[in-house]
Design a protein around this motif. Sequence first.
Motif, PDB file in Angstrom:
ATOM      1  N   GLY A 122      21.003  27.149  -7.457  1.00 56.94           N
ATOM      2  CA  GLY A 122      19.668  26.586  -7.566  1.00 56.94           C
ATOM      3  C   GLY A 122      18.664  27.633  -8.015  1.00 56.94           C
ATOM      4  O   GLY A 122      18.536  28.682  -7.381  1.00 56.94           O
ATOM      5  N   LEU A 123      17.952  27.355  -9.097  1.00 59.11           N
ATOM      6  CA  LEU A 123      16.972  28.284  -9.656  1.00 59.11           C
ATOM      7  C   LEU A 123      15.578  27.694  -9.536  1.00 59.11           C
ATOM      8  O   LEU A 123      15.353  26.524  -9.884  1.00 59.11           O
ATOM      9  CB  LEU A 123      17.293  28.532 -11.135  1.00 59.11           C
ATOM     10  N   ASP A 124      14.636  28.494  -9.054  1.00 58.91           N
ATOM     11  CA  ASP A 124      13.248  28.039  -8.963  1.00 58.91           C
ATOM     12  C   ASP A 124      12.329  29.256  -8.926  1.00 58.91           C
ATOM     13  O   ASP A 124      12.691  30.275  -8.326  1.00 58.91           O
ATOM     14  CB  ASP A 124      13.021  27.185  -7.714  1.00 58.91           C
ATOM     15  N   PRO A 125      11.135  29.166  -9.531  1.00 57.05           N
ATOM     16  CA  PRO A 125      10.219  30.306  -9.496  1.00 57.05           C
ATOM     17  C   PRO A 125       9.390  30.394  -8.226  1.00 57.05           C
ATOM     18  O   PRO A 125       8.719  31.401  -8.001  1.00 57.05           O
ATOM     19  CB  PRO A 125       9.311  30.046 -10.709  1.00 57.05           C
TER      20      PRO A 125
ATOM     21  N   ALA B 246       8.905  25.222 -22.075  1.00 51.01           N
ATOM     22  CA  ALA B 246      10.003  24.273 -21.880  1.00 51.01           C
ATOM     23  C   ALA B 246      11.066  24.417 -22.974  1.00 51.01           C
ATOM     24  O   ALA B 246      12.268  24.301 -22.699  1.00 51.01           O
ATOM     25  CB  ALA B 246       9.466  22.845 -21.854  1.00 51.01           C
ATOM     26  N   GLY B 247      10.648  24.663 -24.214  1.00 47.15           N
ATOM     27  CA  GLY B 247      11.617  24.830 -25.290  1.00 47.15           C
ATOM     28  C   GLY B 247      12.509  26.038 -25.076  1.00 47.15           C
ATOM     29  O   GLY B 247      13.736  25.959 -25.237  1.00 47.15           O
ATOM     30  N   GLN B 248      11.920  27.155 -24.679  1.00 53.78           N
ATOM     31  CA  GLN B 248      12.703  28.355 -24.396  1.00 53.78           C
ATOM     32  C   GLN B 248      13.634  28.131 -23.212  1.00 53.78           C
ATOM     33  O   GLN B 248      14.792  28.576 -23.221  1.00 53.78           O
ATOM     34  CB  GLN B 248      11.766  29.539 -24.120  1.00 53.78           C
ATOM     35  N   ALA B 249      13.140  27.425 -22.194  1.00 53.20           N
ATOM     36  CA  ALA B 249      13.979  27.140 -21.025  1.00 53.20           C
ATOM     37  C   ALA B 249      15.197  26.310 -21.418  1.00 53.20           C
ATOM     38  O   ALA B 249      16.313  26.568 -20.960  1.00 53.20           O
ATOM     39  CB  ALA B 249      13.165  26.416 -19.959  1.00 53.20           C
ATOM     40  N   LEU B 250      15.011  25.329 -22.272  1.00 49.76           N
ATOM     41  CA  LEU B 250      16.136  24.506 -22.713  1.00 49.76           C
ATOM     42  C   LEU B 250      17.130  25.315 -23.542  1.00 49.76           C
ATOM     43  O   LEU B 250      18.340  25.113 -23.440  1.00 49.76           O
ATOM     44  CB  LEU B 250      15.624  23.303 -23.508  1.00 49.76           C
ATOM     45  N   ARG B 251      16.630  26.236 -24.348  1.00 51.35           N
ATOM     46  CA  ARG B 251      17.551  27.103 -25.104  1.00 51.35           C
ATOM     47  C   ARG B 251      18.354  27.987 -24.152  1.00 51.35           C
ATOM     48  O   ARG B 251      19.552  28.244 -24.393  1.00 51.35           O
ATOM     49  CB  ARG B 251      16.770  27.948 -26.113  1.00 51.35           C
TER      50      ARG B 251
ATOM     51  N   VAL C 170      18.205  23.649 -12.410  1.00 53.94           N
ATOM     52  CA  VAL C 170      16.973  24.332 -12.807  1.00 53.94           C
ATOM     53  C   VAL C 170      15.794  23.593 -12.174  1.00 53.94           C
ATOM     54  O   VAL C 170      15.622  22.394 -12.373  1.00 53.94           O
ATOM     55  CB  VAL C 170      16.841  24.361 -14.339  1.00 53.94           C
ATOM     56  N   GLY C 171      14.975  24.338 -11.438  1.00 53.60           N
ATOM     57  CA  GLY C 171      13.871  23.714 -10.722  1.00 53.60           C
ATOM     58  C   GLY C 171      14.359  22.987  -9.484  1.00 53.60           C
ATOM     59  O   GLY C 171      14.042  21.820  -9.269  1.00 53.60           O
TER      60      GLY C 171
ATOM     61  N   SER D  24      12.858  32.564 -13.366  1.00 57.44           N
ATOM     62  CA  SER D  24      12.249  31.733 -14.391  1.00 57.44           C
ATOM     63  C   SER D  24      13.311  31.054 -15.245  1.00 57.44           C
ATOM     64  O   SER D  24      14.299  31.676 -15.640  1.00 57.44           O
ATOM     65  CB  SER D  24      11.355  32.607 -15.280  1.00 57.44           C
ATOM     66  N   ALA D  25      13.070  29.801 -15.572  1.00 50.37           N
ATOM     67  CA  ALA D  25      13.986  29.083 -16.454  1.00 50.37           C
ATOM     68  C   ALA D  25      13.925  29.603 -17.879  1.00 50.37           C
ATOM     69  O   ALA D  25      14.856  29.392 -18.664  1.00 50.37           O
ATOM     70  CB  ALA D  25      13.662  27.592 -16.440  1.00 50.37           C
ATOM     71  N   GLU D  26      12.849  30.294 -18.235  1.00 48.36           N
ATOM     72  CA  GLU D  26      12.755  30.844 -19.580  1.00 48.36           C
ATOM     73  C   GLU D  26      13.649  32.074 -19.771  1.00 48.36           C
ATOM     74  O   GLU D  26      13.866  32.511 -20.899  1.00 48.36           O
ATOM     75  CB  GLU D  26      11.311  31.233 -19.912  1.00 48.36           C
ATOM     76  N   ALA D  27      14.159  32.624 -18.670  1.00 54.40           N
ATOM     77  CA  ALA D  27      15.076  33.774 -18.734  1.00 54.40           C
ATOM     78  C   ALA D  27      16.074  33.628 -17.583  1.00 54.40           C
ATOM     79  O   ALA D  27      15.986  34.320 -16.571  1.00 54.40           O
ATOM     80  CB  ALA D  27      14.316  35.090 -18.632  1.00 54.40           C
TER      81      ALA D  27
END
Length: 203
Positions: free
Chosen positions: A60-63, A114-119, A40-41, A88-91
């Motif tokens: 690899g994920l990045d916006p 960041a909290g949503q991304a971690l979930r 992520v990132g 997006s790491a949030e989704a």
Amino acid sequence: MGFYRNVVLPRLVHHSMTNRELLPYRLRALSAAEGRVLEVGIGSGLNLPLYSAAVREVIGLDPSPQLLTMARHAVGRCACQASLIEGSAEAIPLDSHSVDTVVTTWTLCSIHGAGQALREMRRVLKPGGQLLFVEHGLSSEEPVQRWQDRLTPIWRCLGGGCHLNRPIRTLIEAAGFNIARIETGYAKGPRPMVFMYEGRAVP
């Protein structure tokens, strides 16, 4: 701000992340990665050549499309299959329980949610999977914390949303992870910017 965000900032991010002082952190974290990995990132792809033979695939994920363009040049230096996703790491656009390892290196500081991304990272991990992280964030010392709080508003504008004062361990645990290993301390550099969290967490 469009020119700065789209042209200048990706190059600044890439340049700052090539700091040789950061390489030992990367090597320690990535040495434990295995199986199907979501990074992520992924940024400009600096981690891609460092994955071991224990890794079968890296996603690899990045916006940032600009950083992903840079990362495409590093895909060929990865010893395993590698692919890049703009998102997006949030989704996270992956199925639940579909990866063995999630990797973040200096990423959580700049994700808006960041909290949503971690979930989301916890959602995509298989049972028995792991989160490997190297992040900078809130210092353990109150005088440094005060400077981090003062500097974060302007630093966030200059650094693409980067927060100096995020409580990384608290964020990870609040998202439903158990910390299996963590080390904290200062890297070389101005103390408000270099308090590091390095470790491993499990759902």
